[in-house]
Design a protein around this motif. Structure first.
Motif: not given
Length: 155
Positions: A21-22, A24-28, A97-98, A100
């Motif tokens: 899984r990559s 993302t900024e949103m995840d963080n 971010h980004g 994987t």
């Protein structure tokens, strides 16, 4: 795909996990916000730019959750009774971010439960790497795992 039964967990067994899984900024940002963690290193791009990393770091507890989540399909899906603990959690390199993330798990120990004849205690070592093969997280996870029911013997 069902997880492993207690009987499948021979110490030394290596389980590479197919799903990566990559991050993302949103995840963080979402994880940091949901857990009330205002650490600028995770959510403030301007502040993070002034650190040695030059950009936000992914929240380490998100990383730990992702590591465990990526391991579930091939280890404990449908066979776990409970997580008992996570020890020796380490983050030797940052996640950005980004990145994987991929995980490989190894059965470190297994013993029958003293109080539950239908279960055993298994310790997994999870090692997470980024897309460049750099180790970003490790942990030992102790789980209470179901024994194979008699009606599924050999399945």
């Amino acid at each position: 795909m069902a997880g492993l039964w207690f009987e499948d967990c021979t110490p030394g067994r290596v389980v590479p996990h197919a799903i990566r899984r990559s991050v993302t900024e949103m995840d963080n940002v979402l994880f940091s916000s949901l857990t009330m963690n205002p650490q600028p290193l995770h959510i403030d791009f301007a502040a993070a730019a002034k650190t040695e990393f030059g950009r936000p770091l992914v929240n380490s507890l998100f990383t730990l959750g992702l590591v465990i989540g990526l391991s579930v399909h091939e280890t404990t899906l449908g066979t776990i009774v409970a997580n008992l603990g996570m020890t020796e959690v380490k983050f030797p390199n940052p996640v950005f971010h980004g990145d994987t993330i991929g995980v490989v798990s190894t059965v470190k120990a297994a013993r029958e439960s003293r109080s539950r004849p239908d279960a055993g205690i298994v310790e997994f070592e999870h090692v997470a790497t980024n897309q460049d093969g750099v180790v970003v997280a490790t942990c030992l996870r102790q789980v209470l795992l179901q024994k194979r029911p008699a009606d599924t013997a050999g399945a």
